[in-house]
Write a protein that holds these residues in place. Structure first.
Motif, mmCIF file in Angstrom:
data_model
loop_
_atom_site.group_PDB
_atom_site.id
_atom_site.type_symbol
_atom_site.label_atom_id
_atom_site.label_comp_id
_atom_site.label_asym_id
_atom_site.label_seq_id
_atom_site.Cartn_x
_atom_site.Cartn_y
_atom_site.Cartn_z
ATOM 1 N N GLY A 346 -74.004 19.893 2.433
ATOM 2 C CA GLY A 346 -73.672 18.911 1.269
ATOM 3 C C GLY A 346 -72.632 17.850 1.406
ATOM 4 O O GLY A 346 -71.756 18.440 2.322
ATOM 5 N N ALA A 347 -72.668 16.977 0.810
ATOM 6 C CA ALA A 347 -71.404 16.011 0.714
ATOM 7 C C ALA A 347 -70.262 16.814 0.397
ATOM 8 O O ALA A 347 -70.218 17.404 -0.677
ATOM 9 N N PRO A 348 -69.038 16.384 1.174
ATOM 10 C CA PRO A 348 -68.091 17.272 0.716
ATOM 11 C C PRO A 348 -67.384 16.907 -0.611
ATOM 12 O O PRO A 348 -67.250 15.812 -0.923
ATOM 13 N N ALA A 349 -66.657 17.895 -1.077
ATOM 14 C CA ALA A 349 -66.000 17.440 -2.454
ATOM 15 C C ALA A 349 -64.537 17.386 -2.100
ATOM 16 O O ALA A 349 -63.887 16.635 -3.078
ATOM 17 N N ASP A 350 -64.009 17.417 -0.866
ATOM 18 C CA ASP A 350 -62.715 17.073 -0.688
ATOM 19 C C ASP A 350 -62.354 16.156 0.471
ATOM 20 O O ASP A 350 -61.283 16.169 0.956
ATOM 21 N N GLU A 351 -63.495 15.530 0.788
ATOM 22 C CA GLU A 351 -63.343 14.566 1.705
ATOM 23 C C GLU A 351 -64.157 13.367 1.479
ATOM 24 O O GLU A 351 -65.290 13.652 1.392
ATOM 25 N N LEU A 352 -63.927 12.200 2.191
ATOM 26 C CA LEU A 352 -64.733 11.005 1.782
ATOM 27 C C LEU A 352 -65.242 10.500 3.033
ATOM 28 O O LEU A 352 -66.364 9.720 2.993
ATOM 29 N N LEU A 353 -64.951 10.917 4.338
ATOM 30 C CA LEU A 353 -65.286 10.633 5.689
ATOM 31 C C LEU A 353 -66.238 11.494 6.190
ATOM 32 O O LEU A 353 -65.755 12.751 6.459
ATOM 33 N N VAL A 354 -67.088 11.127 6.886
ATOM 34 C CA VAL A 354 -67.849 11.870 7.554
ATOM 35 C C VAL A 354 -68.114 11.240 8.950
ATOM 36 O O VAL A 354 -68.564 9.949 8.967
#
Lengths: 441, 400
Positions: A346-354
Motif C-alpha cells: 500500500g501507499a506508505p503512511a509515512d513517506e511521500l516518495l516511491v
C-alpha cells in the motif's frame, strides 16, 4: 550556523508542480498500519476520519492514531511484527468506487487545549525521515519550553526534490501550517528551512513574512535534512544540547521538526476548512534528471494504482521500488494475510516518495586503500572503515556501539568507497548485533 | 577471499561513485607526467630506466601474487596497476643510470615489498621509500659501486662519452651566449658557462670531461659549511658551483629524474590534490616543517653547537632566504611530499597535518645528520609506519 563539513552535494532534480487533488479518487480497498490496539472490528462500518486504533492505548501513549481515509467496512485486521513492535494492518473496503479526498472539518484553534487531542485522532502524522511522529513530538514537549519549531523544507535527497515541490506548489499553506504548529506548542522560534536555490524562493519568503515564519535559505548538501544534522546546525543553545543521537526524538532537545507535507495539510485545512485525507505521492525514476510524477492517493491504497510504471503485482514491485530515496529508502514489504499470502503493498503512511531503483552492479570488495574518502564524507565525522575494523573483531564492543549512535545511515561511505566495501550495510549489521545484545541483557 | 562480505543489499541503491581502478589510473597518469618531463630533460635513457623498474615491479608482483594464490590461497591485496605505478615511481626517484641492473633490481624489490607494505597494509610504509632506504644502507655499508646510487649522473666505471662520440676542439674556446672575442679564459666575469664549469673541476688539465655532483648531494654534504661560511655559499651560487635556483625550479637539475623540476612536481601534486588523492594539509605542513627544520637544526660552530637560525640571522636576509629555499628545492623533499606522501597517508585531517610535519621535518633532519639526499626517504618510512596511529587523531564532534 554550526557547520560540520562532510556530506555530498548531489545534482538537484526537477521540482514537480503539485496540483490540487480531485474531489474524489478511486479507491476500492485501503489498508493502514496501526501501531496501537485497533478499536474497530471486522465487518464494522467506519466513516472517513474515524480513528482505527486507540489513541489512548497505554502501550503507545503519545503516538497518533490513524484515521480511516475513506468511508467503508473493515475487511480484515492482520497482526504483524516489525522489529520489536506489534502492528495491525486494518483493511477497509470502500463503500463506493470513489471516495472524497477531503473531510469537511472546522479548522482547529492552536490555542485551544482540545486541538492536540483532535489532531491525535486524525493521523497518521508519521514522518519517517524526521525521526518521530509529529504528534509524538508535540506530546513530548507539552510541558516544557520549546526552543523552536522547524519545518524542514530541505529535500532529503536532492535528485528527488519532493519537499521543494511542495513548498513551490503551496507556499502559503506550508507557512500557515508551520505557524499553527509553532503557536500550538508555544515555540520561541518558528522557522522554515529551504534550499537557497529554490526557484520560487521569493514567493515563499513573502508567504513566510505574512505568516510570521522565519524563512531560512541554506545550502542543501546531502544529508543536511537529517534530524541529527538539523538539530546540530539549527538547534540553538550549547553544543551538548544540540547533539541528537540516532533514534532519539528532536523533542528531547526542545525542538519540533515538521515535514512540509504535515505543515501543508494543516495549512490547507485552515484555508479550505477541509482536511485532506489523500496525499500527493511522488514517483521517482531510476534515470537521473527525469522529472518525478505526482499523483494524489489515499494512504494504504495499493501502490500499483499510483503509476503504470509500478506494475500491477507485488512481484513486479519487489526489487524495483523502494519507499524513500535510493540512499536511505526501505524495501517495500507488506504483511501476509490470514491465508499466508502477502498483502498488496500500500501507499506508505509515512513517506511521500516511491523511487524505482535498480540494484547496482557491485564488484567484490577490494581491500581498503586508506584513501580517507569515507571519513571525509561522513556528516557526523566518524571513520567508517576504522569502525568496520573494530566491528570485525567484536561487533558488540561498547565503544563501537557508542559511536554507532551517531551513524545516521546516510549511505555516503558506501557510495564513495573506491574499493566498494559495503560500509553502511556492515555498520547497520553491527548496530543490529549490538541492539540484540542489549535486548538479551 | 576478500575480508569484506559482498552482495550485501542496499541502501544505498546508487552505483558507486568511484572505482579503485580510477584511483590507480590517476597514479599511472601522474607517473607518466613525471616520466614525460624526465624524457624532455634527460632523454630516452631516463625513460628506459623508469620503464625497466616499472616492468620488473609488475612482473615480480604478479609472480608473487600467483604464488600466494596457489600455495597459500591468499589473494594479493592490492592491484597490479598500483604495483606498476610504484615501480615507475621507483624509477623516477633514481638518477639516469647507464647500468640498468640497478633499475631491474630496485623494480623487482618494489614488486616484492608491495605485497607486505603500502596503502592496503597495516604498516603503510611507502615501498619506494623502503627500497630507497635499502639503497642508502647499501651505500653506507660500502656496497660495490654499481649498486650504489651515485650523487651524480654517471656510474663509477668512469665512462663519460660513448665510443661513437668524438669531440674536437678546446672547451675553453667554446663560445656560448654573449662571450666577447677578446675574452680571456681566466677572466671569470666574461667566461662562458662552459668555461666556468670546466674551471671549477678538480683535474681539468688532463681530463677530457668532468663530473659534477648533484645539487642535492652538494647541499647534503656542505649545508653545515654554508651556514658557517655564508660567503662560501654565495660564491658557490655566483660561480656556478651550485646550480642556480631557477634551474632547480624549472628542470634539468641532476638527480632523481622525476624530481628534477619543481614546476612539474607542483603540477603533479596539485593534480593529485584536485583528484582528492593528495591533500593540501600534508603538503603545506610538510613544507613548513622542512623550512622550520632548516632553521632550527643544530650546527657545530666555534667549537660548540648552535641553532641554524643563529647563523642564518648573521647572514644577509636574502642569503638566508636563499639558503632555506635551496635546501627545500635541491633535496628530494618536493618529490616526497607532493607525489609519494599521498599514498598511505592518514585518513584523519589532524593526522595528515602531523604526518606532513613529521615528513618534512624528518626528511631535513635525516639529510642533516646522514649527509646523503637519499636519507630523506627514511622520513617517509617512519611517517608511514605511524600513519595508522595518526588515524586515531580525529576530532569527534559527537561524543556521548
Amino acid at each position: 550556523m554550526a557547520a560540520l563539513g562532510g556530506g555530498m552535494a548531489f545534482q538537484g532534480g526537477i521540482t514537480a508542480r503539485v496540483g490540487e487533488p480531485a474531489e474524489v479518487l478511486a479507491a476500492r480497498t485501503v489498508w493502514l498500519p496501526c501501531p496501537s490496539r485497533p478499536v474497530v472490528a471486522v465487518g464494522q462500518r467506519v466513516s472517513a476520519g474515524e480513528p482505527l486504533s486507540d489513541p489512548d492505548d497505554p502501550a503507545h501513549p503519545i503516538q497518533a492514531a490513524p484515521a480511516a481515509p475513506v468511508t467503508g467496512t473493515v475487511e480484515s485486521i492482520v497482526p504483524y511484527t516489525v522489529g520489536k513492535h506489534r502492528w495491525h494492518a486494518v483493511t477497509l473496503r470502500a463503500a463506493a468506487d470513489e471516495s472524497p479526498t477531503t473531510l469537511a472539518l472546522t479548522p482547529p484553534d492552536p490555542l485551544d487545549r482540545k486541538t492536540l487531542g483532535q489532531l491525535r485522532r486524525l493521523g497518521p502524522w508519521a514522518q519517517a525521515e524526521l525521526g518521530d511522529d509529529l504528534i509524538a513530538q508535540i506530546r513530548q514537549v507539552q510541558d516544557q519550553h520549546v526552543e523552536a519549531v522547524i519545518c524542514v523544507g530541505l529535500d532529503a535527497f536532492a535528485p528527488y526534490p519532493v519537499r521543494s515541490s511542495l513548498l513551490e506548489s503551496f507556499p502559503d499553506e506550508v507557512a500557515a501550517g508551520t505557524r499553527f504548529i509553532g503557536e500550538l506548542v508555544g515555540a520561541g522560534r518558528i522557522e522554515l528551512l529551504v534550499r537557497h536555490d529554490l526557484d520560487e524562493l521569493r514567493r515563499l519568503k513573502r508567504s513566510c513574512r505574512r505568516s510570521k515564519v522565519r524563512c531560512k535559505p541554506v545550502d542543501n548538501v546531502y544529508p543536511d535534512s537529517h534530524p541529527t544534522l538539523v538539530v546540530y546546525a539549527h538547534g540553538g543553545g550549547r553544543r551538548s544540547r544540540r547533539m541528537l543521537p540516532r533514534g532519539e526524538s528532536p523533542a528531547a532537545r526542545g525542538l519540533v521538526l515538521v515535514s512540509p507535507w504535515h505543515a501543508l495539510r494543516i495549512g490547507r485545512w485552515l484555508n479550505n476548512e477541509k482536511l485532506d485525507m489523500a496525499r500527493p505521492y511522488f514517483v521517482g525514476w531510476a534515470q537521473p534528471r527525469m522529472p518525478m510524477r505526482v499523483q494524489w492517493a489515499f494512504p494504504g491504497q495499493p501502490l500499483a494504482q499510483l503509476a503504470e510504471a509500478l506494475g500491477g503485482t507485488s512481484s513486479d514491485l519487489a526489487g524495483r521500488a523502494v519507499l524513500g530515496d535510493p540512499m536511505t529508502g526501505r524495501r517495500i514489504t507488506s504483511p501476509t494475510d490470514e491465508t499466508g499470502k502477502p498483502m498488496a503493498p500500500g501507499a506508505p503512511a509515512d513517506e511521500l516518495l516511491v523511487a524505482l531503483v535498480t540494484e547496482p552492479a557491485r564488484d567484490a570488495p577490494d581491500p581498503c586503500i586508506n584513501c580517507g574518502w569515507c571519513a571525509d564524507v561522513c556528516p557526523t565525522r566518524l571513520q567508517p572503515i576504522r569502525l568496520i575494523e573494530r566491528g570485525q573483531h567484536d561487533a558488540k564492543d561498547p565503544r563501537l556501539q557508542e559511536r554507532l549512535n551517531w551513524c545516521i545511515d546516510c549511505g555516503l561511505c558506501t557510495h564513495v568507497c573506491p574499493s566498494q566495501i559495503p560500509l553502511a550495510q556492515m555498520l547497520r549489521d553491527y548496530r543490529e548485533a549490538g541492539s540484540k545484545n542489549e535486548s538479551r541483557h | 577471499m576478500s575480508e569484506f562480505p559482498s552482495n550485501l543489499p542496499g541502501p544505498p541503491w546508487l552505483p558507486p561513485a568511484h572505482e579503485r581502478r580510477r584511483v590507480d589510473r590517476r597514479w599511472l597518469l601522474t607517473c607518466l607526467m613525471l616520466a614525460a618531463a624526465a624524457l624532455v630533460f634527460f632523454g630516452w635513457r631516463a625513460l628506459l630506466g623508469v620503464a625497466v623498474t616499472g616492468v620488473c615491479a609488475a612482473v615480480l608482483y604478479a609472480l608473487i601474487a600467483w604464488g600466494l594464490r596457489n600455495v597459500r590461497w591468499q589473494l594479493s591485496v592490492d592491484s597490479l596497476w598500483h604495483a606498476t605505478a610504484l615501480g615507475l615511481l621507483m624509477g623516477l626517484c633514481l638518477p639516469v643510470l647507464t647500468d640498468l641492473r640497478l633499475a631491474a633490481v630496485t623494480g623487482a624489490a618494489i614488486g616484492v615489498v608491495a605485497h607486505w607494505l603500502g596503502r592496503t597494509h597495516r604498516f603503510r610504509a611507502h615501498p619506494v621509500a623502503v627500497v630507497m632506504g635499502a639503497l642508502l644502507l647499501a651505500g653506507m655499508l660500502g656496497a660495490p659501486g654499481t649498486w650504489r646510487v651515485q650523487p651524480c649522473l654517471l656510474d663509477e666505471s668512469g665512462n663519460v662519452l660513448r665510443p661513437n662520440r668524438l669531440v674536437l676542439g678546446d672547451v675553453t674556446d667554446v663560445n656560448e651566449g654573449a662571450a666577447t672575442e677578446d675574452a680571456r679564459a681566466d677572466d671569470a666575469a666574461s667566461a662562458t658557462a662552459m668555461q666556468r664549469w670546466w674551471n671549477l673541476s678538480g683535474a681539468h688539465g688532463d681530463s677530457d670531461a668532468i663530473v659534477r655532483p648533484t645539487p642535492a648531494y652538494q647541499f647534503a654534504q656542505h649545508a653545515h659549511d654554508y651556514l658557517r661560511e655564508p660567503d662560501r655559499f654565495r660564491e658557490a651560487l655566483r660561480s656556478g658551483r651550485l646550480l642556480p635556483i631557477s634551474e632547480l625550479a624549472i628542470g634539468a637539475a641532476p638527480g632523481a629524474v622525476g624530481g628534477s623540476s619543481l614546476l612539474v612536481l607542483v603540477i603533479a601534486g596539485l593534480w593529485l590534490m584536485q583528484q582528492r588523492i593528495g591533500r593540501p594539509g600534508v603538503a603545506l605542513s610538510a613544507l613548513l616543517a622542512a623550512a622550520a627544520a632548516l632553521m632550527l637544526l643544530p650546527v657545530r660552530a666555534d667549537g660548540g653547537w648552535t641553532w641554524a637560525l643563529a647563523l642564518l640571522s648573521q647572514m644577509h636576509l636574502p642569503t638566508a632566504i636563499t639558503f632555506v629555499t635551496y635546501g627545500l628545492l635541491a633535496l628530494p623533499v618536493p618529490l616526497i611530499v607532493l607525489v609519494l606522501a599521498p599514498d598511505g597517508q592518514p585518513i584523519s585531517a589532524t593526522g595528515r597535518v602531523l604526518y606532513g610535519a613529521l615528513l618534512g621535518g624528518g626528511a631535513i633532519a635525516a639529510v642533516w645528520w646522514i649527509k646523503r639526499p637519499e636519507a630523506a626517504f627514511v622520513a617517509l618510512i617512519a611517517a608511514g609506519l605511524i600513519a595508522r596511529l595518526l588515524d586515531a587523531l580525529r576530532r569527534e564532534t559527537f561524543r556521548a
